[in-house]
Design an enzyme around this catalytic site. Structure first.
Site, PDB file in Angstrom:
ATOM      1  CG  ASN A   5      -6.654  -0.856   1.349  1.00 37.54           C
ATOM      2  OD1 ASN A   5      -5.960  -0.424   0.434  1.00 37.54           O
ATOM      3  ND2 ASN A   5      -6.136  -1.382   2.446  1.00 37.54           N
TER       4      ASN A   5
ATOM      5  CB  CYS B 104      -0.957  -0.001   1.187  1.00 34.46           C
ATOM      6  SG  CYS B 104      -2.057  -1.412   1.169  1.00 34.46           S
TER       7      CYS B 104
ATOM      8  CG  HIS C 206      -3.144   3.363   2.666  1.00 36.33           C
ATOM      9  ND1 HIS C 206      -3.566   3.038   1.397  1.00 36.33           N
ATOM     10  CD2 HIS C 206      -3.202   2.215   3.401  1.00 36.33           C
ATOM     11  CE1 HIS C 206      -3.854   1.749   1.358  1.00 36.33           C
ATOM     12  NE2 HIS C 206      -3.642   1.228   2.557  1.00 36.33           N
TER      13      HIS C 206
HETATM   14  O1  UT7 Z   1      -3.764  -1.421   3.601  1.00 39.68           O
HETATM   15  C1  UT7 Z   1      -2.861  -2.038   4.487  1.00 39.68           C
HETATM   16  C2  UT7 Z   1      -3.206  -1.750   5.815  1.00 39.68           C
HETATM   17  N1  UT7 Z   1      -4.422  -2.413   6.224  1.00 39.68           N
HETATM   18  C3  UT7 Z   1      -5.074  -1.933   7.237  1.00 39.68           C
HETATM   19  O2  UT7 Z   1      -4.651  -0.900   7.686  1.00 39.68           O
HETATM   20  C4  UT7 Z   1      -6.235  -2.655   7.828  1.00 39.68           C
HETATM   21  C5  UT7 Z   1      -6.144  -2.495   9.309  1.00 39.68           C
HETATM   22  N2  UT7 Z   1      -7.166  -3.176  10.076  1.00 39.68           N
HETATM   23  C6  UT7 Z   1      -8.474  -2.818  10.043  1.00 39.68           C
HETATM   24  O3  UT7 Z   1      -8.882  -1.973   9.275  1.00 39.68           O
HETATM   25  C7  UT7 Z   1      -9.402  -3.447  11.061  1.00 39.68           C
HETATM   26  O4  UT7 Z   1      -8.638  -4.205  11.956  1.00 39.68           O
HETATM   27  C8  UT7 Z   1     -10.503  -4.337  10.438  1.00 39.68           C
HETATM   28  C9  UT7 Z   1     -11.542  -3.486   9.738  1.00 39.68           C
HETATM   29  C10 UT7 Z   1      -9.898  -5.331   9.462  1.00 39.68           C
HETATM   30  C11 UT7 Z   1     -11.232  -5.113  11.526  1.00 39.68           C
HETATM   31  O5  UT7 Z   1     -11.749  -4.218  12.497  1.00 39.68           O
HETATM   32  P1  UT7 Z   1     -11.525  -4.509  14.057  1.00 39.68           P
HETATM   33  O6  UT7 Z   1     -12.239  -3.454  14.775  1.00 39.68           O
HETATM   34  O7  UT7 Z   1     -10.039  -4.623  14.265  1.00 39.68           O
HETATM   35  O8  UT7 Z   1     -12.286  -5.852  14.276  1.00 39.68           O
HETATM   36  P2  UT7 Z   1     -11.721  -7.272  14.771  1.00 39.68           P
HETATM   37  O9  UT7 Z   1     -10.886  -7.902  13.703  1.00 39.68           O
HETATM   38  O10 UT7 Z   1     -11.096  -7.100  16.116  1.00 39.68           O
HETATM   39  O11 UT7 Z   1     -13.059  -8.082  14.918  1.00 39.68           O
HETATM   40  C12 UT7 Z   1     -14.083  -7.682  15.860  1.00 39.68           C
HETATM   41  C13 UT7 Z   1     -15.258  -8.603  15.701  1.00 39.68           C
HETATM   42  C14 UT7 Z   1     -14.906 -10.095  15.675  1.00 39.68           C
HETATM   43  O12 UT7 Z   1     -15.926 -10.787  16.334  1.00 39.68           O
HETATM   44  P3  UT7 Z   1     -15.753 -11.258  17.876  1.00 39.68           P
HETATM   45  O13 UT7 Z   1     -14.525 -12.126  17.886  1.00 39.68           O
HETATM   46  O14 UT7 Z   1     -15.575  -9.972  18.648  1.00 39.68           O
HETATM   47  O15 UT7 Z   1     -17.018 -11.963  18.146  1.00 39.68           O
HETATM   48  C15 UT7 Z   1     -14.935 -10.444  14.214  1.00 39.68           C
HETATM   49  O16 UT7 Z   1     -15.233 -11.812  13.989  1.00 39.68           O
HETATM   50  O17 UT7 Z   1     -15.914  -8.352  14.441  1.00 39.68           O
HETATM   51  C16 UT7 Z   1     -16.062  -9.589  13.724  1.00 39.68           C
HETATM   52  N3  UT7 Z   1     -15.986  -9.280  12.307  1.00 39.68           N
HETATM   53  C17 UT7 Z   1     -17.065  -8.958  11.569  1.00 39.68           C
HETATM   54  N4  UT7 Z   1     -18.370  -8.829  11.889  1.00 39.68           N
HETATM   55  C18 UT7 Z   1     -19.215  -8.475  10.900  1.00 39.68           C
HETATM   56  C19 UT7 Z   1     -14.878  -9.258  11.516  1.00 39.68           C
HETATM   57  N5  UT7 Z   1     -15.237  -8.916  10.267  1.00 39.68           N
HETATM   58  C20 UT7 Z   1     -16.585  -8.727  10.264  1.00 39.68           C
HETATM   59  C21 UT7 Z   1     -17.513  -8.351   9.286  1.00 39.68           C
HETATM   60  N6  UT7 Z   1     -18.817  -8.235   9.652  1.00 39.68           N
HETATM   61  N7  UT7 Z   1     -17.158  -8.094   8.018  1.00 39.68           N
END
Ligand code: UT7
Length: 329
Positions: free
Chosen positions: A286, A116, A256
């Site tokens: 993204n 990225c 980004h």
């Molecule tokens: O371009 C390169 C750089 N990339 C990035 O910068 C991406 C960086 N990371 C992110 O943007 C975020 O970490 C994400 C958007 C990918 C995820 O957000 P988060 O707030 O970190 O969520 P998480 O991964 O901690 O997941 C929280 C909860 C989980 O459920 P439990 O374990 O709390 O029950 C996931 O299973 O959200 C759940 N979850 C979803 N729920 C509904 C994960 N994806 C989804 C989804 N819809 N699409």
């Protein structure tokens, strides 16, 4: 003593495939909701390439627009660089594919891989080539088609990505110097937080590797998030210091576009208002190396930026890699 060669930004262009995939569409594919996606990422929709489109096709459309904005014929270009993590194929490079599609011959062309941060690495590379006197007019493209390497059954990643391309023409100049500074960084020890395992020498394509989905993106999102914020802040600060400008002189920050919460956190730590931060993640998702350049192009075309304005571009991605650049439009 010879006068320093300046780097002039002659023009920019961008292109997005026609098809739009909304959060409502994603609700039908994986267990997710518009509400979750918008709250956690800020994304509402993203563009997805048609089956017969290649990364070089997106690059071609963006390049044609950049050439038009620069008001120069393609024949003036003497180097092509394409930043991408989703090349048409391993080789020939997407830059060579683009060269052919532009109807150009005998011009050096190569791909650059910094995930990225690819476009910022590309600006640094183009600047160095021009300042060294080696090349005069460079076509720099960030083009990515992340839909092709997305696991459409993984709700934690498939909601994030989209396809698109942006291009910039940079040229040697005696009067202007539009690229004031670049600041790059990388730390390979974080490589296992964001990667695609399959297809290379470590894990060539086999029936097993395909079944295991090794040819799609794997990401530990929360860990990536934690590193992205401080690294983007540092990259922006370093680029501003190197450029010798003041934070308050910057008209627009173009970060980004990976996650709205990352963008807001970076703005907060830099102590800048969101009014001076450009955001288009809601309609693009993204698109890796294409995010900063397509955002810059939109800011120019919509009149958010005027000639002479100072802009900070900053990115972070797989590797990890990061980079900041201060440019004058
Ligand atoms: O371009 C390169 C750089 N990339 C990035 O910068 C991406 C960086 N990371 C992110 O943007 C975020 O970490 C994400 C958007 C990918 C995820 O957000 P988060 O707030 O970190 O969520 P998480 O991964 O901690 O997941 C929280 C909860 C989980 O459920 P439990 O374990 O709390 O029950 C996931 O299973 O959200 C759940 N979850 C979803 N729920 C509904 C994960 N994806 C989804 C989804 N819809 N699409």
């Amino acid at each position: 003593m010879d006068k320093k060669i300046g780097v002039k930004i002659l023009g920019t262009g961008s292109y997005f495939p026609e098809r739009i995939l909304t959060n409502a569409d994603l609700e039908k594919i994986v267990d997710t909701s518009d509400e979750w996606i918008v709250t956690r990422t800020g994304i509402h929709e993203r563009h997805i390439a048609a089956d017969n489109e290649a990364t070089s096709d997106l690059a071609l459309e963006a390049s044609k627009k950049a050439l038009k904005a620069a008001n120069i014929p393609g024949e003036k270009i003497d180097l092509i660089i394409v930043a991408t993590i989703t090349p048409d194929m391993f080789f020939p490079s997407t830059a060579c594919c683009l060269e052919k599609k532009l109807g150009l011959v005998n011009i050096p062309a190569f791909d650059l891989l910094a995930a990225c941060s690819g476009f910022i690495y590309g600006i640094a590379t183009a600047k160095a080539f021009i300042e060294s006197g080696l090349y005069k007019t460079i076509l720099l493209v960030g083009s990515d088609m992340l839909s092709r390497i997305t696991d459409w059954t993984d709700r934690s990643t498939c909601i994030l990505f989209g396809d698109g391309a942006g291009a910039m023409i940079l040229s040697a100049s005696e009067e202007d110097d539009n690229v004031l500074s670049v600041s790059l960084g990388a730390d390979g020890s974080f490589g296992d937080l964001l990667y695609m395992r399959g297809g290379g020498s470590v894990c060539p394509a086999t029936a097993e590797s395909i079944a295991a989905k090794y040819h799609t993106i794997t990401m530990k999102g929360a860990d990536v998030f934690k590193s992205a914020v401080p690294k983007m802040v540092k990259a922006a600060e370093d680029a501003i210091i190197k450029a010798g400008v003041k934070l308050q002189d910057v008209k627009l920050f173009i970060p980004h576009q990976a996650n709205m919460r990352i963008i807001q956190a970076v703005a907060k730590r830099l102590n800048i208002s969101m009014d001076s931060v450009f955001v288009n993640i809601h309609k693009t998702g993204n698109i890796s190396s294409a995010t900063t350049i397509t955002a810059l192009d939109e800011a120019i075309k919509t009149g958010k930026l005027q000639k002479g304005d100072l802009v900070v571009l900053v990115a972070f991605g797989g590797g990890f890699t990061w980079g900041g650049a201060v440019v004058r439009i």
